[in-house]
Scaffold this motif. Structure first.
Motif, PDB file in Angstrom:
ATOM      1  N   LEU A 161     -71.335 -23.897 -37.649  1.00 35.85           N
ATOM      2  CA  LEU A 161     -71.037 -23.440 -36.287  1.00 35.85           C
ATOM      3  C   LEU A 161     -72.054 -23.921 -35.251  1.00 35.85           C
ATOM      4  CD1 LEU A 161     -70.028 -19.803 -37.272  1.00 35.85           C
ATOM      5  CD2 LEU A 161     -68.497 -21.559 -36.374  1.00 35.85           C
ATOM      6  N   HIS A 162     -72.891 -24.897 -35.590  1.00 38.10           N
ATOM      7  CA  HIS A 162     -73.952 -25.328 -34.660  1.00 38.10           C
ATOM      8  C   HIS A 162     -74.273 -26.786 -34.961  1.00 38.10           C
ATOM      9  CE1 HIS A 162     -78.176 -24.164 -32.881  1.00 38.10           C
ATOM     10  NE2 HIS A 162     -77.719 -25.306 -32.385  1.00 38.10           N
ATOM     11  N   ALA A 163     -73.855 -27.690 -34.061  1.00 36.37           N
ATOM     12  CA  ALA A 163     -74.072 -29.116 -34.309  1.00 36.37           C
ATOM     13  C   ALA A 163     -74.117 -29.881 -32.994  1.00 36.37           C
ATOM     14  CB  ALA A 163     -72.957 -29.673 -35.186  1.00 36.37           C
ATOM     15  N   HIS A 164     -74.900 -30.961 -33.014  1.00 41.53           N
ATOM     16  CA  HIS A 164     -75.133 -31.774 -31.811  1.00 41.53           C
ATOM     17  C   HIS A 164     -74.691 -33.213 -32.042  1.00 41.53           C
ATOM     18  CE1 HIS A 164     -77.323 -28.556 -29.865  1.00 41.53           C
ATOM     19  NE2 HIS A 164     -77.813 -28.275 -31.067  1.00 41.53           N
ATOM     20  N   THR A 165     -74.320 -33.848 -30.953  1.00 45.12           N
ATOM     21  CA  THR A 165     -73.847 -35.234 -30.990  1.00 45.12           C
ATOM     22  C   THR A 165     -74.585 -36.027 -29.914  1.00 45.12           C
ATOM     23  OG1 THR A 165     -72.137 -35.029 -29.292  1.00 45.12           O
ATOM     24  CG2 THR A 165     -71.550 -34.287 -31.507  1.00 45.12           C
TER      25      THR A 165
ATOM     26  N   ASP B  63     -73.088 -28.939 -28.086  1.00 43.79           N
ATOM     27  CA  ASP B  63     -74.158 -29.698 -27.438  1.00 43.79           C
ATOM     28  C   ASP B  63     -74.838 -28.875 -26.341  1.00 43.79           C
ATOM     29  OD1 ASP B  63     -74.685 -32.326 -28.592  1.00 43.79           O
ATOM     30  OD2 ASP B  63     -72.524 -32.624 -28.314  1.00 43.79           O
ATOM     31  N   HIS B  64     -76.061 -29.306 -25.998  1.00 46.29           N
ATOM     32  CA  HIS B  64     -76.900 -28.553 -25.050  1.00 46.29           C
ATOM     33  C   HIS B  64     -76.318 -28.608 -23.645  1.00 46.29           C
ATOM     34  CE1 HIS B  64     -80.244 -28.021 -27.888  1.00 46.29           C
ATOM     35  NE2 HIS B  64     -79.964 -29.243 -28.301  1.00 46.29           N
ATOM     36  N   GLU B  65     -76.211 -27.448 -23.008  1.00 44.42           N
ATOM     37  CA  GLU B  65     -75.549 -27.379 -21.696  1.00 44.42           C
ATOM     38  C   GLU B  65     -76.274 -28.203 -20.641  1.00 44.42           C
ATOM     39  OE1 GLU B  65     -75.476 -23.678 -19.623  1.00 44.42           O
ATOM     40  OE2 GLU B  65     -77.557 -23.182 -20.080  1.00 44.42           O
TER      41      GLU B  65
ATOM     42  N   VAL C 152     -70.904 -24.918 -26.934  1.00 40.47           N
ATOM     43  CA  VAL C 152     -72.032 -25.360 -26.122  1.00 40.47           C
ATOM     44  C   VAL C 152     -73.234 -24.504 -26.505  1.00 40.47           C
ATOM     45  CG1 VAL C 152     -71.516 -23.782 -24.194  1.00 40.47           C
ATOM     46  CG2 VAL C 152     -72.640 -25.974 -23.721  1.00 40.47           C
ATOM     47  N   GLU C 153     -74.428 -25.073 -26.353  1.00 38.30           N
ATOM     48  CA  GLU C 153     -75.649 -24.302 -26.574  1.00 38.30           C
ATOM     49  C   GLU C 153     -76.254 -24.019 -25.198  1.00 38.30           C
ATOM     50  OE1 GLU C 153     -78.411 -25.979 -29.410  1.00 38.30           O
ATOM     51  OE2 GLU C 153     -79.396 -24.045 -29.664  1.00 38.30           O
ATOM     52  N   LEU C 154     -76.345 -22.746 -24.867  1.00 40.39           N
ATOM     53  CA  LEU C 154     -76.814 -22.305 -23.553  1.00 40.39           C
ATOM     54  C   LEU C 154     -78.311 -22.076 -23.576  1.00 40.39           C
ATOM     55  CD1 LEU C 154     -74.116 -19.490 -23.069  1.00 40.39           C
ATOM     56  CD2 LEU C 154     -73.959 -21.852 -22.260  1.00 40.39           C
TER      57      LEU C 154
ATOM     58  N   ASN D 134     -79.635 -18.032 -31.292  1.00 39.63           N
ATOM     59  CA  ASN D 134     -80.000 -19.168 -32.139  1.00 39.63           C
ATOM     60  C   ASN D 134     -81.473 -19.146 -32.559  1.00 39.63           C
ATOM     61  OD1 ASN D 134     -77.435 -20.177 -32.164  1.00 39.63           O
ATOM     62  ND2 ASN D 134     -77.801 -21.805 -30.682  1.00 39.63           N
ATOM     63  N   HIS D 135     -81.657 -19.564 -33.783  1.00 41.66           N
ATOM     64  CA  HIS D 135     -82.960 -19.832 -34.428  1.00 41.66           C
ATOM     65  C   HIS D 135     -84.159 -19.043 -33.879  1.00 41.66           C
ATOM     66  CE1 HIS D 135     -82.981 -22.621 -31.072  1.00 41.66           C
ATOM     67  NE2 HIS D 135     -82.134 -23.441 -31.650  1.00 41.66           N
ATOM     68  N   PRO D 136     -84.201 -17.708 -34.073  1.00 43.04           N
ATOM     69  CA  PRO D 136     -85.404 -16.952 -33.694  1.00 43.04           C
ATOM     70  C   PRO D 136     -86.646 -17.452 -34.433  1.00 43.04           C
ATOM     71  CG  PRO D 136     -83.943 -15.592 -35.045  1.00 43.04           C
ATOM     72  CD  PRO D 136     -83.172 -16.822 -34.664  1.00 43.04           C
TER      73      PRO D 136
ATOM     74  N   ASP E 229     -76.420 -25.396 -39.651  1.00 40.84           N
ATOM     75  CA  ASP E 229     -77.267 -26.588 -39.789  1.00 40.84           C
ATOM     76  C   ASP E 229     -78.069 -26.881 -38.528  1.00 40.84           C
ATOM     77  OD1 ASP E 229     -76.594 -27.272 -42.386  1.00 40.84           O
ATOM     78  OD2 ASP E 229     -74.977 -28.633 -41.782  1.00 40.84           O
ATOM     79  N   ASP E 230     -77.606 -26.439 -37.366  1.00 40.89           N
ATOM     80  CA  ASP E 230     -78.166 -26.939 -36.102  1.00 40.89           C
ATOM     81  C   ASP E 230     -78.363 -28.446 -36.241  1.00 40.89           C
ATOM     82  OD1 ASP E 230     -79.212 -27.247 -33.591  1.00 40.89           O
ATOM     83  OD2 ASP E 230     -81.016 -26.048 -33.938  1.00 40.89           O
ATOM     84  N   ALA E 231     -77.280 -29.119 -36.609  1.00 39.62           N
ATOM     85  CA  ALA E 231     -77.347 -30.521 -37.020  1.00 39.62           C
ATOM     86  C   ALA E 231     -77.621 -31.428 -35.831  1.00 39.62           C
ATOM     87  CB  ALA E 231     -76.024 -30.916 -37.667  1.00 39.62           C
ATOM     88  N   HIS E 232     -78.681 -32.227 -35.952  1.00 41.04           N
ATOM     89  CA  HIS E 232     -78.973 -33.264 -34.969  1.00 41.04           C
ATOM     90  C   HIS E 232     -78.910 -34.656 -35.606  1.00 41.04           C
ATOM     91  CE1 HIS E 232     -80.650 -29.840 -32.714  1.00 41.04           C
ATOM     92  NE2 HIS E 232     -80.597 -30.594 -31.640  1.00 41.04           N
ATOM     93  N   ARG E 233     -79.307 -34.759 -36.866  1.00 48.34           N
ATOM     94  CA  ARG E 233     -79.432 -36.063 -37.526  1.00 48.34           C
ATOM     95  C   ARG E 233     -79.524 -35.820 -39.028  1.00 48.34           C
ATOM     96  NH1 ARG E 233     -84.018 -34.446 -35.145  1.00 48.34           N
ATOM     97  NH2 ARG E 233     -85.775 -34.025 -36.524  1.00 48.34           N
TER      98      ARG E 233
HETATM   99 ZN   LIG Z   1     -78.961 -26.512 -31.351  1.00 50.06          ZN
END
Ligand SMILES: [Zn+2]
Length: 187
Positions: free
Chosen positions: A8-12, A40-42, A66-68, A91-93, A145-149
């Protein structure tokens, strides 16, 4: 109903991920996932982001999101859009080195402001941070995953007991009808 696996958390490349949205979908298709949220980051996306997401083609059930940046706090909030329903995630405390008490207070203060938080991540970029599974935090506990790469893809996931429907998945998460999974070595 089957258990549906997703992230539920991924970036492109629409923000700070290294994969295009279509490449990211291929990564999670190859992992055998059922659903994925692109969040993706707002502050980094262009307006073309929201026009582009509906044009993606995938066999996954895709959530737009979106990530706010929560105003006044150094805190990211995940917003995962269903068809009628919306899931909001603290997200990620762990990344902010918050204590359990600080995380609970932050969740309450954001809710007092009127944002209906549902969940908190017990992960940091897919690494398990079980400290935040504490019942003191008044949110359901999810893993992403908070996937970035690479190698973020497939480190931590959620399996939801729901029909293959975005709103049904969100409702099941809110109700706690899910289990978490972690890849070996991922924690
Ligand atoms: Zn993120």
């Amino acid at each position: 109903m089957a258990w549906l696996r997703g992230n539920l958390h991924a970036h492109t490349t629409y923000s700070d991920g290294v994969k295009t949205a279509q490449e990211l979908l291929a990564e999670y298709e190859a992992l055998g996932y059922d659903f994925l949220a692109i969040t993706d980051h707002e502050d980094l996306i262009a307006s073309s982001y929201w026009r582009a997401l509906p044009r993606l083609r995938t066999r996954l059930l895709l959530f737009h999101g979106v990530e706010l940046n929560y105003p006044g706090l150094d805190q990211h909030i995940g917003r995962v859009l269903g068809d009628g329903d919306v899931l909001h995630v603290l997200n990620h405390p762990a990344r902010y080195r918050l204590s359990v008490a600080e995380t609970a207070e932050r969740a309450r203060s954001i809710r007092r402001d009127g944002l209906a938080l549902d969940a908190v991540e017990v992960t940091d970029t897919g690494h398990h941070r079980p400290l935040y599974a504490s019942p003191e935090i008044p949110l359901v506990k999810i893993a992403t995953d908070d996937a970035h790469r690479p190698p973020h893809f497939g480190r931590a996931w959620i399996e939801v007991d729901a029909s293959r429907d975005r709103d049904a998945i969100i409702r099941a998460i809110r109700a706690g009808d899910f289990r978490l999974g972690f890849a070996p070595g991922g924690d």
